[in-house]
Design a protein around this motif. Sequence first.
Motif, PDB file in Angstrom:
ATOM      1  N   ALA A  94       0.751  -1.261   0.214  1.00  0.00           N
ATOM      2  CA  ALA A  94      -0.154  -0.055   0.035  1.00  0.00           C
ATOM      3  C   ALA A  94       0.833   1.343  -0.014  1.00  0.00           C
ATOM      4  CB  ALA A  94      -0.844   0.161   1.335  1.00  0.00           C
ATOM      5  N   HIS A  95       2.137   1.190   0.747  1.00  0.00           N
ATOM      6  CA  HIS A  95       2.956   2.195   0.812  1.00  0.00           C
ATOM      7  C   HIS A  95       3.567   2.423  -0.814  1.00  0.00           C
ATOM      8  CE1 HIS A  95       6.647   4.295   2.408  1.00  0.00           C
ATOM      9  NE2 HIS A  95       7.077   3.831   1.301  1.00  0.00           N
ATOM     10  N   GLU A  96       3.938   1.483  -1.278  1.00  0.00           N
ATOM     11  CA  GLU A  96       4.330   1.540  -2.908  1.00  0.00           C
ATOM     12  C   GLU A  96       3.163   2.166  -3.613  1.00  0.00           C
ATOM     13  OE1 GLU A  96       7.453   1.428  -3.605  1.00  0.00           O
ATOM     14  OE2 GLU A  96       8.063   0.657  -1.636  1.00  0.00           O
ATOM     15  N   ILE A  97       2.073   1.603  -3.543  1.00  0.00           N
ATOM     16  CA  ILE A  97       0.937   2.246  -4.256  1.00  0.00           C
ATOM     17  C   ILE A  97       0.765   3.761  -4.148  1.00  0.00           C
ATOM     18  CG2 ILE A  97      -1.678   2.318  -4.363  1.00  0.00           C
ATOM     19  CD1 ILE A  97      -1.885  -0.638  -3.777  1.00  0.00           C
ATOM     20  N   GLY A  98       1.232   4.076  -3.009  1.00  0.00           N
ATOM     21  CA  GLY A  98       0.818   5.590  -2.421  1.00  0.00           C
ATOM     22  C   GLY A  98       2.308   6.232  -3.140  1.00  0.00           C
ATOM     23  N   HIS A  99       3.247   5.752  -3.355  1.00  0.00           N
ATOM     24  CA  HIS A  99       4.285   6.366  -4.422  1.00  0.00           C
ATOM     25  C   HIS A  99       3.918   6.404  -5.725  1.00  0.00           C
ATOM     26  CE1 HIS A  99       7.527   6.739  -1.631  1.00  0.00           C
ATOM     27  NE2 HIS A  99       7.696   5.579  -1.231  1.00  0.00           N
ATOM     28  N   VAL A 100       3.181   5.501  -6.179  1.00  0.00           N
ATOM     29  CA  VAL A 100       2.629   5.447  -7.601  1.00  0.00           C
ATOM     30  C   VAL A 100       1.735   6.769  -7.789  1.00  0.00           C
ATOM     31  CG1 VAL A 100       1.382   4.334  -9.567  1.00  0.00           C
ATOM     32  CG2 VAL A 100       3.289   3.284  -7.992  1.00  0.00           C
ATOM     33  N   SER A 123      16.837   7.438  -3.112  1.00  0.00           N
ATOM     34  CA  SER A 123      16.018   7.574  -2.318  1.00  0.00           C
ATOM     35  C   SER A 123      15.110   8.388  -2.532  1.00  0.00           C
ATOM     36  CB  SER A 123      16.542   8.131  -0.942  1.00  0.00           C
ATOM     37  OG  SER A 123      17.774   7.091  -0.693  1.00  0.00           O
ATOM     38  N   TYR A 124      13.825   7.967  -2.112  1.00  0.00           N
ATOM     39  CA  TYR A 124      12.645   9.239  -2.231  1.00  0.00           C
ATOM     40  C   TYR A 124      13.063  10.351  -1.068  1.00  0.00           C
ATOM     41  CZ  TYR A 124       9.709   5.719  -4.406  1.00  0.00           C
ATOM     42  OH  TYR A 124       9.321   4.916  -5.521  1.00  0.00           O
ATOM     43  N   SER A 125      12.231  11.195  -1.233  1.00  0.00           N
ATOM     44  CA  SER A 125      12.544  12.252  -0.311  1.00  0.00           C
ATOM     45  C   SER A 125      11.796  12.151   0.966  1.00  0.00           C
ATOM     46  CB  SER A 125      12.121  13.827  -0.694  1.00  0.00           C
ATOM     47  OG  SER A 125      10.588  13.877  -0.840  1.00  0.00           O
ATOM     48  N   GLN A 172       7.981  12.677   0.644  1.00  0.00           N
ATOM     49  CA  GLN A 172       7.688  11.595  -0.158  1.00  0.00           C
ATOM     50  C   GLN A 172       7.311  10.459   0.682  1.00  0.00           C
ATOM     51  OE1 GLN A 172      10.311  11.512  -3.258  1.00  0.00           O
ATOM     52  NE2 GLN A 172       9.120  12.746  -4.800  1.00  0.00           N
ATOM     53  N   GLU A 173       8.197   9.900   1.447  1.00  0.00           N
ATOM     54  CA  GLU A 173       8.201   8.943   2.258  1.00  0.00           C
ATOM     55  C   GLU A 173       6.808   9.014   3.192  1.00  0.00           C
ATOM     56  OE1 GLU A 173       9.058   6.044   2.078  1.00  0.00           O
ATOM     57  OE2 GLU A 173      10.852   6.331   0.794  1.00  0.00           O
ATOM     58  N   ARG A 174       6.875  10.165   3.846  1.00  0.00           N
ATOM     59  CA  ARG A 174       5.705  10.356   4.975  1.00  0.00           C
ATOM     60  C   ARG A 174       4.443  10.167   4.027  1.00  0.00           C
ATOM     61  NH1 ARG A 174       7.313  15.578   6.976  1.00  0.00           N
ATOM     62  NH2 ARG A 174       9.227  14.536   7.576  1.00  0.00           N
ATOM     63  N   THR A 179      16.576   2.689   0.950  1.00  0.00           N
ATOM     64  CA  THR A 179      15.693   3.562   0.230  1.00  0.00           C
ATOM     65  C   THR A 179      14.427   4.162   0.802  1.00  0.00           C
ATOM     66  OG1 THR A 179      14.731   1.386  -0.899  1.00  0.00           O
ATOM     67  CG2 THR A 179      16.214   2.716  -2.087  1.00  0.00           C
ATOM     68  N   HIS A 180      13.998   3.360   1.901  1.00  0.00           N
ATOM     69  CA  HIS A 180      13.123   4.061   2.579  1.00  0.00           C
ATOM     70  C   HIS A 180      13.574   4.181   4.143  1.00  0.00           C
ATOM     71  CE1 HIS A 180      11.235   1.790  -0.760  1.00  0.00           C
ATOM     72  NE2 HIS A 180      10.273   2.536  -0.477  1.00  0.00           N
ATOM     73  N   PRO A 181      14.191   5.058   4.606  1.00  0.00           N
ATOM     74  CA  PRO A 181      14.803   5.039   5.931  1.00  0.00           C
ATOM     75  C   PRO A 181      13.799   5.218   7.101  1.00  0.00           C
ATOM     76  CG  PRO A 181      15.793   6.861   4.466  1.00  0.00           C
ATOM     77  CD  PRO A 181      14.594   6.397   3.557  1.00  0.00           C
TER      78      PRO A 181
HETATM   79 ZN   LIG Z   1       8.814   4.565   0.227  1.00  0.00          ZN
END
Ligand SMILES: [Zn+2]
Length: 362
Positions: free
Chosen positions: A232-238, A282-284, A287-289, A331-333
């Motif tokens: 779901a987190h990855e879906i969020g990135h998309v 890495s994402y910012s 973006q991770e949040r 990549t996702h600290p």
């Molecule tokens: Zn991520």
Amino acid sequence: MASEGNSGPVAGAWHPPGSSRAVAAALVAEHGQAVVTSDADGALLASGSLDRLVISSRVGSIPRRITFADGSLFETADNDAVDRWLEVRHGRRVSFIHKLERLHPRLVLFVGLAILLAAGIYRYALPALVEVAVAVTPPIAPEVMSRGVLASLDQTVLAPSRIEEELQQRITEQFRSLAALTQRGADGYSLHFREGGVMGPNAFALPDGTIIVTDALTDLAPGDDMVLGVLAHEIGHVVHEHTLRRLYRAAGVSALIMLIGGDIGSGLEDVLTHGSALITLSYSREQEREADRYSIELMARAGRDPAAIADFFEILHDKLGDTDNSDFLSTHPATPERIEEARRYAAEIAAKRAASPEVNAH
Ligand SMILES: [Zn+2]
């Protein structure tokens, strides 16, 4: 030797203090001293330490003016000789700063502005270019890019999954029912299981909705909800187009200008060349949040544990620590603050849903 500031006579004209009268003269520089003598009779006209002379800046081929302490002035067209004295005055090599010093103040200002502009491009224009590129990206492009990236990954780091078919099918079904709740719908995404090798426990999304999960991640997560929380987190990135933005950022200014300028072919090619390296970028933090919050909301709407992503990060953190830098954490600290923030938000969402179950209508 000329390199020590000694030079043969340099021809020019000498002007007495406060007078425009010109006397044909020669200047000799020796051991840090400048001596001007008359061409007519060899009489000493002026002398002084090279250090204390005021020497005009070099501007094209305009004659240089060397002013002595007594106010008299020697003018010469031999700019190179004057530059050699200056070099001696400032040390063997003329440093960049000294070269700048010799420039006209307006030029110095111009150089300063150019440096600021270059810094500005990276600070402000790159993000702006990324946004423009995202906006003008034809719908087919993310698909082409993603196919290219997955193909090159399959040829290099990835290998076929060894997760048993049954588990793959179960997770895929659950993933599809999660994805069905998003705007793109279940068909807007595709899930791929792969043996990730050096990538360790990892999951990543490509811009077209392709999501890849490594066997190590599937192994690590003790329950389906945790894998789904990560997906779901990855879906969020998309959904937030982070993946496309990340691709474009990595492609850099020149590729983006080509892309925006309509040269899609070579722009895309550049992006694709960087493709396999992208997954290690890495994402910012923001973006991770955003992706974390998306996971929490989506899991809640699906009636699953909204805190699953926080649980997963904790397990990952405990099992791997900070040592491995090829895994999901790199990549996702997962900082303690991030885990805490995710927990807090999950609790907030859960409380909202308990208070008004219709919240999931949007
Ligand atoms: Zn991520």
